[in-house]
Design an enzyme around this catalytic site. Structure first.
Site, PDB file in Angstrom:
ATOM      1  N   HIS A   1      26.556  -2.029  -7.780  1.00 22.53           N
ATOM      2  CA  HIS A   1      26.878  -3.279  -7.075  1.00 22.53           C
ATOM      3  C   HIS A   1      27.731  -4.191  -7.950  1.00 22.53           C
ATOM      4  O   HIS A   1      28.583  -4.924  -7.454  1.00 22.53           O
ATOM      5  CB  HIS A   1      25.599  -4.008  -6.636  1.00 22.53           C
TER       6      HIS A   1
ATOM      7  N   HIS B   1      31.476   2.517  -1.776  1.00 24.67           N
ATOM      8  CA  HIS B   1      30.097   2.311  -2.245  1.00 24.67           C
ATOM      9  C   HIS B   1      29.600   3.523  -3.054  1.00 24.67           C
ATOM     10  O   HIS B   1      29.096   3.375  -4.166  1.00 24.67           O
ATOM     11  CB  HIS B   1      29.199   2.045  -1.033  1.00 24.67           C
TER      12      HIS B   1
ATOM     13  N   HIS C   1      22.251   1.550  -8.155  1.00 27.76           N
ATOM     14  CA  HIS C   1      22.838   0.447  -7.388  1.00 27.76           C
ATOM     15  C   HIS C   1      22.999  -0.844  -8.193  1.00 27.76           C
ATOM     16  O   HIS C   1      23.855  -1.655  -7.867  1.00 27.76           O
ATOM     17  CB  HIS C   1      22.015   0.179  -6.118  1.00 27.76           C
TER      18      HIS C   1
ATOM     19  N   ARG D   1      17.204 -14.852  18.403  1.00 25.09           N
ATOM     20  CA  ARG D   1      16.011 -14.552  17.589  1.00 25.09           C
ATOM     21  C   ARG D   1      15.620 -13.079  17.606  1.00 25.09           C
ATOM     22  O   ARG D   1      14.487 -12.712  17.273  1.00 25.09           O
ATOM     23  CB  ARG D   1      14.813 -15.410  18.000  1.00 25.09           C
TER      24      ARG D   1
ATOM     25  N   LYS E   1      17.722  -2.047   6.796  1.00 23.26           N
ATOM     26  CA  LYS E   1      18.330  -3.079   5.933  1.00 23.26           C
ATOM     27  C   LYS E   1      19.611  -3.531   6.613  1.00 23.26           C
ATOM     28  O   LYS E   1      20.483  -2.707   6.904  1.00 23.26           O
ATOM     29  CB  LYS E   1      18.656  -2.507   4.553  1.00 23.26           C
TER      30      LYS E   1
ATOM     31  N   ASN F   1      17.250   2.349  -4.873  1.00 29.75           N
ATOM     32  CA  ASN F   1      18.335   1.581  -5.503  1.00 29.75           C
ATOM     33  C   ASN F   1      18.802   2.190  -6.814  1.00 29.75           C
ATOM     34  O   ASN F   1      19.519   1.542  -7.582  1.00 29.75           O
ATOM     35  CB  ASN F   1      17.884   0.136  -5.777  1.00 29.75           C
TER      36      ASN F   1
ATOM     37  N   GLU G   1      10.360  -2.973   0.866  1.00 29.03           N
ATOM     38  CA  GLU G   1      10.726  -2.786  -0.550  1.00 29.03           C
ATOM     39  C   GLU G   1       9.816  -3.562  -1.495  1.00 29.03           C
ATOM     40  O   GLU G   1      10.279  -4.305  -2.355  1.00 29.03           O
ATOM     41  CB  GLU G   1      12.196  -3.159  -0.763  1.00 29.03           C
TER      42      GLU G   1
ATOM     43  N   ARG H   1      10.235   1.806  -2.125  1.00 20.68           N
ATOM     44  CA  ARG H   1      11.583   1.755  -1.555  1.00 20.68           C
ATOM     45  C   ARG H   1      12.624   1.350  -2.591  1.00 20.68           C
ATOM     46  O   ARG H   1      13.781   1.740  -2.488  1.00 20.68           O
ATOM     47  CB  ARG H   1      11.628   0.807  -0.342  1.00 20.68           C
TER      48      ARG H   1
ATOM     49  N   LYS I   1      13.976   9.679   3.417  1.00 24.17           N
ATOM     50  CA  LYS I   1      14.084   8.239   3.633  1.00 24.17           C
ATOM     51  C   LYS I   1      13.022   7.755   4.626  1.00 24.17           C
ATOM     52  O   LYS I   1      12.382   6.719   4.417  1.00 24.17           O
ATOM     53  CB  LYS I   1      15.484   7.855   4.106  1.00 24.17           C
TER      54      LYS I   1
ATOM     55  N   GLU J   1      25.049   9.479  -2.391  1.00 24.08           N
ATOM     56  CA  GLU J   1      23.704   9.071  -1.939  1.00 24.08           C
ATOM     57  C   GLU J   1      22.794  10.292  -1.767  1.00 24.08           C
ATOM     58  O   GLU J   1      21.590  10.224  -2.005  1.00 24.08           O
ATOM     59  CB  GLU J   1      23.776   8.274  -0.626  1.00 24.08           C
TER      60      GLU J   1
HETATM   61  N1  GLY Z   1      19.892   2.017   0.790  1.00 21.70           N
HETATM   62  C1  GLY Z   1      18.658   1.701   0.189  1.00 21.70           C
HETATM   63  C2  GLY Z   1      17.572   1.369   1.148  1.00 21.70           C
HETATM   64  O1  GLY Z   1      17.748   1.519   2.342  1.00 21.70           O
HETATM   65  O2  GLY Z   1      16.520   0.940   0.759  1.00 21.70           O
END
Ligand code: GLY
Length: 360
Positions: free
Chosen positions: A251, A264, A247, A120, A142, A244, A236, A240, A226, A184
């Site tokens: 993706h 990526h 992305h 947990r 994330k 993306n 998010e 946040r 960040k 990025e």
């Molecule tokens: N890579 C995008 C984020 O961490 O929100």
């Protein structure tokens, strides 16, 4: 050494950035002599860096075991997660263990997810070895794995206890992985910081040569941006999601091509030009700004065209599975000028399709 703090109340944590810092005393915060830890890495990185990191951990009195996984995005699966969990159980790791991710985004996300669910939840430390993970994936909590139908579809938010960014690791990074990280970096500049974008335009050639003043500045800048976003919107709910940018399209490329066939950052580079084109077609982004974005990405050698065998229509089902989709509507992060982006929904599918076709 530079230090940045991700401010999240009791779960706040430091990001340390510098050259050769894995050898510094007390760098593996919050580990203390006598603590138990599990180092998780892949075969490629094990050959390059594992012994050095293990040596410094053991010298600091940490009792450390190790799990070595296969290298590549195609191994970011529930299967590898189980390998980590089984190893923790076999080696009798208790709830006060600390997992240590030595690697890029795949190892970081897998390790973080294992830390989130093992008994947990246990602590974990990120030691990112690629530029992409140093500027993005290792910060912000994330964690997760891919599903054949979508990237990062299984996971959780679980913050690390510290992030240790040793710039020396980049000396061993293949060029395609370096520019994948630069994608990025450029993303941050387009969505948040015009001055940083201007700086990148001026310095991109020397940055790609790993100039030892420019690269640390660049990594610190991205981590600061960040850290600020994570402190404002950890889960998010709003800001946040701007991270993306590129992305949703990217993706789709990764999932359609089979994980591991496109890096990526390569997929995100194409995603960013497609999103910028969408924005320009919608009349949000000026043509001159759109061209500056295209030109900076081209200068790095990053791809700006999607896979030849992927039709525009085949992007849409993947884009519909994006985590930003609400009530069946695709939501896209679109730049509205250099340094500023917004989230839009309800964009005409024909405009999306046309912007994809333009970069096929
Ligand atoms: N890579 C995008 C984020 O961490 O929100």
């Amino acid at each position: 050494m530079e230090k940045i703090k991700v401010v999240l109340g009791k779960r706040s944590y430091p990001i340390s950035i510098g050259s050769g810092i894995i050898q510094e005393d007390n760098i593996f915060f919050p580990l203390k002599p006598g603590n138990q830890a599990m180092l998780i890495t892949n075969k490629t990185l094990a050959n390059l860096f594992k012994d050095k990191v293990l040596f410094h951990l053991r010298k600091s009195g940490i009792k450390v075991d190790q799990v070595i996984l296969s290298d590549g995005e195609q191994f970011k699966t529930l299967n590898e997660l189980e390998v980590i969990i089984s190893s923790l159980l076999e080696k009798r790791h208790s709830r006060d263990t600390t997992l240590i991710a030595l690697g890029g985004g795949v190892i970081g996300d897998l390790t973080g997810f294992a830390a989130a669910i093992y008994q947990r939840g246990v602590k974990f430390i990120q030691i990112p070895t690629t530029l992409l993970s140093q500027v993005d994936a290792s910060v912000g909590g994330k964690t997760g794995v891919n599903h054949v139908l979508g990237k990062n579809m299984i996971g959780s938010f679980w913050q690390p206890s510290s992030v240790v960014i040793d710039i020396d690791f980049l000396k061993k990074l293949p060029y395609n992985e370096l520019i994948s990280g630069i994608a990025e970096v450029i993303k941050y500049a387009i969505i948040f910081d015009e001055k940083f974008f201007n700086w990148l335009e001026e310095n991109i050639e020397n940055l790609l040569l790993l100039n030892d003043t420019l690269m640390p500045y660049c990594i610190k800048k991205c981590c600061e941006l960040k850290a600020k976003i994570i402190s404002l919107d950890e889960r998010e709910n709003n800001f946040r999601a701007l991270l993306n940018f590129g992305h949703t399209y990217g993706h789709a490329i990764e999932a359609h091509s089979g994980y591991g066939n496109w890096l990526h950052g390569e997929a995100i580079s194409v995603g960013m030009v497609m999103a910028s084109r969408t924005s320009e077609m919608m009349g949000f982004l000026k043509k001159a700004d759109y061209e500056r974005i295209l030109s900076l990405l081209k200068k790095t050698g990053l791809p700006i065209k999607g896979p030849k065998n992927m039709s525009a229509a085949s992007y849409l089902p993947y884009m519909m599975r994006d985590k930003k989709v609400i009530s069946g509507e695709i939501r896209l992060v679109l730049p509205i000028s250099i340094g500023k982006a917004k989230i839009y929904s309800g964009i005409d599918k024909n405009i999306i399709l046309n912007s994809i076709k333009y970069f096929q």
